[in-house]
Structure formats: C-alpha cells, structure tokens
Write a protein that holds these residues in place. Sequence first.
Motif, PDB file in Angstrom:
ATOM      1  N   UNK A   1      28.887   3.112 -23.541  1.00  0.00           N
ATOM      2  CA  UNK A   1      27.933   4.013 -24.187  1.00  0.00           C
ATOM      3  C   UNK A   1      27.746   5.241 -23.309  1.00  0.00           C
ATOM      4  N   UNK A   2      28.266   6.358 -23.754  1.00  0.00           N
ATOM      5  CA  UNK A   2      28.227   7.573 -22.938  1.00  0.00           C
ATOM      6  C   UNK A   2      26.915   8.320 -23.170  1.00  0.00           C
ATOM      7  N   UNK A   3      25.820   7.810 -22.566  1.00  0.00           N
ATOM      8  CA  UNK A   3      24.530   8.462 -22.683  1.00  0.00           C
ATOM      9  C   UNK A   3      23.738   7.966 -23.874  1.00  0.00           C
ATOM     10  N   UNK A   4      22.834   8.799 -24.355  1.00  0.00           N
ATOM     11  CA  UNK A   4      21.965   8.459 -25.479  1.00  0.00           C
ATOM     12  C   UNK A   4      21.927   9.632 -26.442  1.00  0.00           C
ATOM     13  N   UNK A   5      21.801   9.375 -27.733  1.00  0.00           N
ATOM     14  CA  UNK A   5      21.693  10.484 -28.690  1.00  0.00           C
ATOM     15  C   UNK A   5      20.429  11.292 -28.433  1.00  0.00           C
ATOM     16  N   UNK A   6      20.481  12.567 -28.739  1.00  0.00           N
ATOM     17  CA  UNK A   6      19.354  13.471 -28.499  1.00  0.00           C
ATOM     18  C   UNK A   6      18.628  13.727 -29.818  1.00  0.00           C
ATOM     19  N   UNK A   7      17.366  13.305 -29.897  1.00  0.00           N
ATOM     20  CA  UNK A   7      16.575  13.454 -31.114  1.00  0.00           C
ATOM     21  C   UNK A   7      15.789  14.770 -31.092  1.00  0.00           C
ATOM     22  N   UNK A   8      16.512  15.873 -31.136  1.00  0.00           N
ATOM     23  CA  UNK A   8      15.863  17.181 -31.069  1.00  0.00           C
ATOM     24  C   UNK A   8      16.367  18.112 -32.177  1.00  0.00           C
ATOM     25  N   UNK A   9      16.757  17.545 -33.316  1.00  0.00           N
ATOM     26  CA  UNK A   9      17.235  18.379 -34.426  1.00  0.00           C
ATOM     27  C   UNK A   9      16.109  19.284 -34.929  1.00  0.00           C
ATOM     28  N   UNK A  10      16.448  20.456 -35.469  1.00  0.00           N
ATOM     29  CA  UNK A  10      15.430  21.364 -35.997  1.00  0.00           C
ATOM     30  C   UNK A  10      14.637  20.713 -37.128  1.00  0.00           C
ATOM     31  N   UNK A  11      13.378  21.096 -37.252  1.00  0.00           N
ATOM     32  CA  UNK A  11      12.571  20.603 -38.363  1.00  0.00           C
ATOM     33  C   UNK A  11      13.191  21.033 -39.688  1.00  0.00           C
ATOM     34  N   UNK A  12      13.176  20.136 -40.648  1.00  0.00           N
ATOM     35  CA  UNK A  12      13.727  20.425 -41.976  1.00  0.00           C
ATOM     36  C   UNK A  12      12.969  19.565 -42.977  1.00  0.00           C
ATOM     37  N   UNK A  13      12.032  20.182 -43.705  1.00  0.00           N
ATOM     38  CA  UNK A  13      11.189  19.418 -44.624  1.00  0.00           C
ATOM     39  C   UNK A  13      11.992  18.778 -45.748  1.00  0.00           C
ATOM     40  N   UNK A  14      13.111  19.381 -46.127  1.00  0.00           N
ATOM     41  CA  UNK A  14      13.935  18.777 -47.172  1.00  0.00           C
ATOM     42  C   UNK A  14      14.552  17.468 -46.700  1.00  0.00           C
ATOM     43  N   UNK A  15      14.693  17.293 -45.378  1.00  0.00           N
ATOM     44  CA  UNK A  15      15.198  16.050 -44.809  1.00  0.00           C
ATOM     45  C   UNK A  15      14.072  15.221 -44.184  1.00  0.00           C
ATOM     46  N   UNK A  16      12.842  15.615 -44.457  1.00  0.00           N
ATOM     47  CA  UNK A  16      11.637  14.967 -43.942  1.00  0.00           C
ATOM     48  C   UNK A  16      11.675  14.890 -42.420  1.00  0.00           C
ATOM     49  N   UNK A  17      12.062  15.998 -41.800  1.00  0.00           N
ATOM     50  CA  UNK A  17      12.055  16.101 -40.341  1.00  0.00           C
ATOM     51  C   UNK A  17      10.966  17.092 -39.934  1.00  0.00           C
ATOM     52  N   UNK A  18       9.942  16.596 -39.281  1.00  0.00           N
ATOM     53  CA  UNK A  18       8.825  17.434 -38.853  1.00  0.00           C
ATOM     54  C   UNK A  18       8.362  16.984 -37.467  1.00  0.00           C
ATOM     55  N   UNK A  19       7.732  17.871 -36.745  1.00  0.00           N
ATOM     56  CA  UNK A  19       7.228  17.547 -35.409  1.00  0.00           C
ATOM     57  C   UNK A  19       5.768  17.954 -35.308  1.00  0.00           C
ATOM     58  N   UNK A  20       4.914  17.288 -36.092  1.00  0.00           N
ATOM     59  CA  UNK A  20       3.500  17.625 -36.091  1.00  0.00           C
ATOM     60  C   UNK A  20       2.794  17.224 -34.798  1.00  0.00           C
ATOM     61  N   UNK A  21       3.385  16.303 -34.032  1.00  0.00           N
ATOM     62  CA  UNK A  21       2.798  15.904 -32.747  1.00  0.00           C
ATOM     63  C   UNK A  21       3.362  16.709 -31.586  1.00  0.00           C
ATOM     64  N   UNK A  22       4.268  17.649 -31.884  1.00  0.00           N
ATOM     65  CA  UNK A  22       4.871  18.511 -30.858  1.00  0.00           C
ATOM     66  C   UNK A  22       5.543  17.682 -29.755  1.00  0.00           C
ATOM     67  N   UNK A  23       6.340  16.704 -30.159  1.00  0.00           N
ATOM     68  CA  UNK A  23       7.001  15.823 -29.189  1.00  0.00           C
ATOM     69  C   UNK A  23       8.209  16.465 -28.530  1.00  0.00           C
ATOM     70  N   UNK A  24       8.812  17.455 -29.178  1.00  0.00           N
ATOM     71  CA  UNK A  24      10.060  18.013 -28.674  1.00  0.00           C
ATOM     72  C   UNK A  24       9.829  18.995 -27.524  1.00  0.00           C
ATOM     73  N   UNK A  25      10.427  18.680 -26.376  1.00  0.00           N
ATOM     74  CA  UNK A  25      10.522  19.624 -25.273  1.00  0.00           C
ATOM     75  C   UNK A  25      11.919  20.233 -25.301  1.00  0.00           C
ATOM     76  N   UNK A  26      12.267  21.011 -24.300  1.00  0.00           N
ATOM     77  CA  UNK A  26      13.574  21.673 -24.281  1.00  0.00           C
ATOM     78  C   UNK A  26      14.721  20.672 -24.329  1.00  0.00           C
ATOM     79  N   UNK A  27      14.556  19.534 -23.645  1.00  0.00           N
ATOM     80  CA  UNK A  27      15.648  18.561 -23.595  1.00  0.00           C
ATOM     81  C   UNK A  27      15.178  17.118 -23.696  1.00  0.00           C
TER      82      UNK A  27
END
Length: 275
Positions: free
Chosen positions: A128-154
């Motif tokens: 396993x070469x590392x871990x996937x990065x869960x930092x995709x841009x918000x997209x309401x059509x894909x129900x991706x939102x960051x209302x808790x502001x969890x995303x930092x730069x990396x």
Amino acid sequence: MKKITLLFVLIFHYALMAQVTIGSSTVSNQNILKVQDGTRGVILPYSNTYTTFPKYDAASTDLFSDYPNLVGGLIYNKADDQYYKYDGFAWNPARQLQGVFQLKGSRLGISSGITIPCLAFGLGICLSLGAPVYLAPDDKSQVLVDNLLLKNASSVTIKQNGMYDIAAALGFTGGSVGAQIGITEFKLTLQVKYTPASAWETIVTKSNYSIIFIIDTQGSKTSSFSQTVSLPAGAELRVVPTITTVGGSGGSLSAYGTDTSSVNSYIGARLIKAY
C-alpha cells in the motif's frame, strides 16, 4: 330517550375512530389515514431553508431546541432537496452525513488515490503506497461539502473539540490474474493523530472479501465503516487501505487501485456534541 342518545354517541365515536380514505374505496382498520392515487401526490410541510424549521435555535449546539412532542415529524427542505426527520432533539437529513445543508457535518471525496500492487504465492504480499487524500473540491451535485472546515492544505483536521460520528468508505479497482484459488481481503483502517507530534493511532478497521478463482475480476470491492469518537481540535484523520491475499495453491499477480468516485469513496464527519 337515553338509549337513543347512547346509540348516537357510540356511532359518533366509531365515526371518529374510523379510517379516512382518499383516492380509494377500500378501507382498513390498520391505518388512520390512507391516500391512494396513481396520478397525484401528497404535499407534506416544506421549507425554503432549515432556518425556518420548527424549533430552530441558532444558539443551540445542534441548531434546534429539544421538543419531545414533535418526535417523528417530517419536513421537506427545498434548499437541498430532501426530507428531514425530528428525533426530539434536532432535525436530521434523510441522507444523514451526506446532507448538503447539515451545518454540523462534512463529506469529503478523494482528490488523489493510490496504487496497490500484489504478488501472491500462497500468502500474498501487497504494497500500500500511502493513503488516499480526501481533499477533493466541494461539489454539491456529488454531495461533497465541508461545513466543518476539515480540509487543510494537505490533511483532514478537526477544528473543534467534540464527539463526532465518523464514516468512511473506499472502493477498490483492479483485479488479479494467476493460478491461485483463495480469497482477497480488502481492509480499511481509520487512524487519528491527536497532536502534530504524536504517532498515528488506529481507531477502527473494516474488511470486505473477494473470492479468487484463477481470475479475481473487477467488481464490487468496497469497505466502509461508521464510528463514534471523541476528538480534540487539531487532530488529523486518515484512512489507510491494505490488501491481503490467501491462496490454496499456485500464485497470482495483482494490481489494485482506489476508486475516486464519491459514491464509493468518501470520508464524512458529523459533530454530535461540542466540548
């Protein structure tokens, strides 16, 4: 006269207790209200935004006042196109962690995946070469939102002390070719780093399995979990995938990857209670 009055009261009481049927001539004592029509629908209470829901209270941690008499209530939110249910404490979106306008929740997608090569002769070795990065841009059509502001730069970082519901899912792509008969284990591990100087600690693991019979074809290989955990502000989250193959005979070569579709791969968090 008394008998007539009593008979009238009994008939009136029965009428009050009888079922109300709309759109059908068939009644049943199993329901109080029955609506049946194949061409028209029923419009339940709705609101343009959650701030006009009953018992809305901006000062409350969960944004709503407690009110036991409203348990089971339903209301439709036009802003994010879904129903909400009241549980006596707050209005909860039908899609729970995936609610776009759930201000106490985030749902993050994968911005970059990883590759997991495997070589199996009896017991498989997968890297396993590392871990996937869960930092995709918000997209309401894909129900991706960051209302808790969890995303930092990396990294995915908790911003507020509290009790959280954490849910994660990861889809695996790829397969194997060889002369091996056995199973492949797809494991998902949630890890937390409580402070920048601390080591990663495992919170929960979840596995899914696939049968190998000469060819492990590409199919439904998704692992997911949900866990309630207390987290301090500044804690980092990551999801680590691992694959293990166990065969009865022969060997195989495998090449797996992580699915970047937000349907199969995401991490979600909902703040239950702030400290």
